[in-house]
Scaffold this motif. Structure first.
Motif, PDB file in Angstrom:
ATOM      1  N   ALA A 106       0.830  -1.210   0.000  1.00 48.35           N
ATOM      2  CA  ALA A 106       0.000   0.000   0.000  1.00 48.35           C
ATOM      3  C   ALA A 106       0.858   1.251   0.000  1.00 48.35           C
ATOM      4  N   ASP A 107       0.429   2.250  -0.742  1.00 51.39           N
ATOM      5  CA  ASP A 107       1.156   3.508  -0.826  1.00 51.39           C
ATOM      6  C   ASP A 107       0.449   4.626  -0.078  1.00 51.39           C
ATOM      7  N   GLU A 108      -0.868   4.442   0.231  1.00 59.22           N
ATOM      8  CA  GLU A 108      -1.602   5.485   0.916  1.00 59.22           C
ATOM      9  C   GLU A 108      -1.199   5.526   2.393  1.00 59.22           C
ATOM     10  N   LEU A 109      -1.778   6.470   3.136  1.00 55.17           N
ATOM     11  CA  LEU A 109      -1.469   6.609   4.546  1.00 55.17           C
ATOM     12  C   LEU A 109      -1.816   5.325   5.276  1.00 55.17           C
ATOM     13  N   ILE A 110      -0.837   4.698   5.892  1.00 50.52           N
ATOM     14  CA  ILE A 110      -1.048   3.426   6.574  1.00 50.52           C
ATOM     15  C   ILE A 110      -0.490   3.501   7.986  1.00 50.52           C
ATOM     16  N   LYS A 111      -0.712   2.444   8.746  1.00 50.50           N
ATOM     17  CA  LYS A 111      -0.250   2.395  10.122  1.00 50.50           C
ATOM     18  C   LYS A 111       0.450   1.072  10.387  1.00 50.50           C
ATOM     19  N   ILE A 112       1.496   1.138  11.223  1.00 49.88           N
ATOM     20  CA  ILE A 112       2.119  -0.077  11.718  1.00 49.88           C
ATOM     21  C   ILE A 112       2.200   0.026  13.237  1.00 49.88           C
ATOM     22  N   ARG A 113       2.200  -1.125  13.897  1.00 51.09           N
ATOM     23  CA  ARG A 113       2.267  -1.177  15.354  1.00 51.09           C
ATOM     24  C   ARG A 113       3.518  -1.949  15.739  1.00 51.09           C
ATOM     25  N   LEU A 114       4.344  -1.348  16.613  1.00 50.16           N
ATOM     26  CA  LEU A 114       5.516  -2.062  17.101  1.00 50.16           C
ATOM     27  C   LEU A 114       5.070  -3.256  17.932  1.00 50.16           C
ATOM     28  N   ILE A 115       5.659  -4.396  17.696  1.00 52.40           N
ATOM     29  CA  ILE A 115       5.289  -5.612  18.402  1.00 52.40           C
ATOM     30  C   ILE A 115       5.720  -5.518  19.857  1.00 52.40           C
ATOM     31  N   LYS A 116       4.921  -6.034  20.734  1.00 51.89           N
ATOM     32  CA  LYS A 116       5.107  -5.883  22.174  1.00 51.89           C
ATOM     33  C   LYS A 116       6.504  -6.260  22.633  1.00 51.89           C
ATOM     34  N   LEU A 117       7.083  -7.276  22.026  1.00 49.15           N
ATOM     35  CA  LEU A 117       8.409  -7.735  22.430  1.00 49.15           C
ATOM     36  C   LEU A 117       9.440  -6.627  22.304  1.00 49.15           C
ATOM     37  N   HIS A 118       9.257  -5.761  21.313  1.00 43.71           N
ATOM     38  CA  HIS A 118      10.240  -4.712  21.049  1.00 43.71           C
ATOM     39  C   HIS A 118       9.823  -3.351  21.598  1.00 43.71           C
ATOM     40  N   ALA A 119       8.515  -3.106  21.654  1.00 45.49           N
ATOM     41  CA  ALA A 119       8.039  -1.754  21.951  1.00 45.49           C
ATOM     42  C   ALA A 119       8.543  -1.172  23.267  1.00 45.49           C
ATOM     43  N   PRO A 120       8.480  -1.897  24.414  1.00 50.68           N
ATOM     44  CA  PRO A 120       8.859  -1.257  25.673  1.00 50.68           C
ATOM     45  C   PRO A 120      10.340  -0.900  25.753  1.00 50.68           C
ATOM     46  N   THR A 121      11.208  -1.750  25.224  1.00 51.94           N
ATOM     47  CA  THR A 121      12.642  -1.548  25.414  1.00 51.94           C
ATOM     48  C   THR A 121      13.323  -0.883  24.239  1.00 51.94           C
ATOM     49  N   GLU A 122      12.738  -0.923  23.048  1.00 54.48           N
ATOM     50  CA  GLU A 122      13.431  -0.440  21.871  1.00 54.48           C
ATOM     51  C   GLU A 122      12.689   0.673  21.147  1.00 54.48           C
ATOM     52  N   ILE A 123      11.712   1.257  21.816  1.00 52.53           N
ATOM     53  CA  ILE A 123      10.890   2.261  21.162  1.00 52.53           C
ATOM     54  C   ILE A 123      11.732   3.451  20.692  1.00 52.53           C
ATOM     55  N   PHE A 124      12.673   3.891  21.531  1.00 54.88           N
ATOM     56  CA  PHE A 124      13.464   5.056  21.150  1.00 54.88           C
ATOM     57  C   PHE A 124      14.478   4.698  20.072  1.00 54.88           C
ATOM     58  N   LYS A 125      14.993   3.482  20.104  1.00 59.91           N
ATOM     59  CA  LYS A 125      15.889   3.049  19.040  1.00 59.91           C
ATOM     60  C   LYS A 125      15.147   2.993  17.712  1.00 59.91           C
ATOM     61  N   GLU A 126      13.918   2.536  17.752  1.00 59.24           N
ATOM     62  CA  GLU A 126      13.129   2.459  16.523  1.00 59.24           C
ATOM     63  C   GLU A 126      12.880   3.857  15.966  1.00 59.24           C
ATOM     64  N   GLU A 127      12.562   4.807  16.847  1.00 57.74           N
ATOM     65  CA  GLU A 127      12.316   6.172  16.389  1.00 57.74           C
ATOM     66  C   GLU A 127      13.560   6.753  15.732  1.00 57.74           C
ATOM     67  N   ALA A 128      14.717   6.526  16.355  1.00 54.22           N
ATOM     68  CA  ALA A 128      15.956   7.034  15.783  1.00 54.22           C
ATOM     69  C   ALA A 128      16.220   6.408  14.427  1.00 54.22           C
ATOM     70  N   LEU A 129      15.957   5.113  14.299  1.00 53.45           N
ATOM     71  CA  LEU A 129      16.170   4.419  13.034  1.00 53.45           C
ATOM     72  C   LEU A 129      15.276   4.977  11.949  1.00 53.45           C
ATOM     73  N   MET A 130      14.005   5.188  12.285  1.00 53.91           N
ATOM     74  CA  MET A 130      13.046   5.579  11.270  1.00 53.91           C
ATOM     75  C   MET A 130      13.167   7.047  10.884  1.00 53.91           C
ATOM     76  N   SER A 131      13.744   7.854  11.739  1.00 55.91           N
ATOM     77  CA  SER A 131      13.853   9.277  11.430  1.00 55.91           C
ATOM     78  C   SER A 131      15.041   9.583  10.526  1.00 55.91           C
ATOM     79  N   ASN A 132      15.945   8.595  10.339  1.00 56.35           N
ATOM     80  CA  ASN A 132      17.120   8.775   9.476  1.00 56.35           C
ATOM     81  C   ASN A 132      17.971   9.953   9.915  1.00 56.35           C
ATOM     82  N   ILE A 133      18.089  10.116  11.215  1.00 52.35           N
ATOM     83  CA  ILE A 133      18.936  11.179  11.745  1.00 52.35           C
ATOM     84  C   ILE A 133      20.333  10.634  11.987  1.00 52.35           C
ATOM     85  N   ILE A 134      21.331  11.346  11.470  1.00 54.54           N
ATOM     86  CA  ILE A 134      22.735  11.009  11.686  1.00 54.54           C
ATOM     87  C   ILE A 134      23.274  11.995  12.705  1.00 54.54           C
ATOM     88  N   ASN A 135      23.662  11.523  13.866  1.00 55.10           N
ATOM     89  CA  ASN A 135      24.152  12.388  14.921  1.00 55.10           C
ATOM     90  C   ASN A 135      25.680  12.452  14.915  1.00 55.10           C
TER      91      ASN A 135
END
Length: 289
Positions: free
Chosen positions: A42-71
């Motif tokens: 799908a190319d239209e506006l869609i949603k994904i949900r982080l799986i519970k196994l990863h969401a509590p501990t890796e939520i901030f890592k996922e955000e950094a990955l998806m934002s494509n920010i190079i620090n």
């Protein structure tokens, strides 16, 4: 390519938006799942949900990955060996939040052209943001304070030497002439936080260069812009901190020995000397014409 995929945590709270390609990668690796009737095509506006196994501990890592920010990371940069002379050092400084961070201090008040460089392999046709903070410790008239992004169009490996065709494709950002995303006061002077946005296009290898001449700058990691909003904004009339008593790099002074100076250059050297900066004028000739 637009960020048109909404990212939810395990409790269906929106935490970010990302690119379709990133979303497909997370789903493929089992780190997220599509919400509703959406699928990976799908190319239209869609949603994904982080799986519970990863969401509590890796939520901030996922955000950094998806934002494509190079620090910026001082340990990932090195002096550019193509420069015959160089001035600078890696050193720890205290950031505006009281944390000690490693920075790269480069440049001097002489004519030493100093560059530090990092080569990095990126994904093609992808939006990126390079985030860093700069503090100008001391600056002189005619100084250079620059960030340069070089698409290595001729390179296939990270360690290949620069080609002329690479340098012709460069993007120059004069850090004393473009506005930072935010600027704040610190005990050591004004700190500017920059976010350089770019698209990698059809190139994979990029060189990140910082350049200084006749100025001393401290380049350090930066936090998210919003974190700085609560800090005191700088006085626009304030200048950089050129107090040589607290500036180790200024103690070496300026070597003008055996130089031929115009009267204007000589007067500027005397002005620096009056501020406590050692000036070596032995053997110098002053041309009064």
């Amino acid at each position: 390519m637009q960020k048109n995929v909404i990212v939810l945590d395990e409790f269906n709270n929106q935490i970010s938006v990302t690119y379709p390609k990133r979303a497909r990668g997370l789903v493929k690796k089992g780190r997220a799942e599509y919400v509703g009737d959406c699928d990976e095509a799908a190319d239209e506006l869609i949603k994904i949900r982080l799986i519970k196994l990863h969401a509590p501990t890796e939520i901030f890592k996922e955000e950094a990955l998806m934002s494509n920010i190079i620090n910026f990371n001082a340990r990932e940069f090195k002096f550019d060996e193509t420069c015959e002379r160089r001035a600078g050092q890696r050193t720890f400084v205290t950031d505006p939040f009281g944390e000690n961070v490693e920075s790269f201090e480069i440049g001097d008040m002489d004519y030493t052209w100093t560059q530090i460089v990092r080569n990095l392999k990126l994904e093609k046709n992808t939006e990126y943001t390079f985030r860093f903070a700069v503090m100008e410790t001391c600056g002189g008239q005619g100084g250079v304070m620059r960030f340069t992004l070089v698409p290595r169009v001729s390179a296939t490996e990270l360690d290949e030497k620069f080609a002329e065709s690479d340098w012709e494709e460069r993007y120059n950002y004069s850090l004393d002439k473009i506005a930072p995303a935010v600027k704040v006061n610190t005990p050591n002077g004004q700190l500017g936080v920059y976010e350089i946005n770019f698209n990698s296009g059809d190139c994979e290898i990029f060189a990140f260069l910082f350049i200084a001449k006749q100025t001393i700058i401290n380049i350090m990691p930066a936090s998210e812009i919003e974190k700085y909003r609560k800090l005191k904004e700088p006085d626009e009339n304030a200048s950089g901190n050129c107090d040589t008593s607290d500036n180790e790099m200024s103690l070496g002074g300026v070597d003008l020995s055996n130089a031929v100076l115009t009267m204007d250059a000589y007067n500027k050297a005397m002005e620096l000397a009056s501020k406590g900066i050692p000036i070596d004028l032995s053997g110098t000739t002053v041309n009064a014409i």
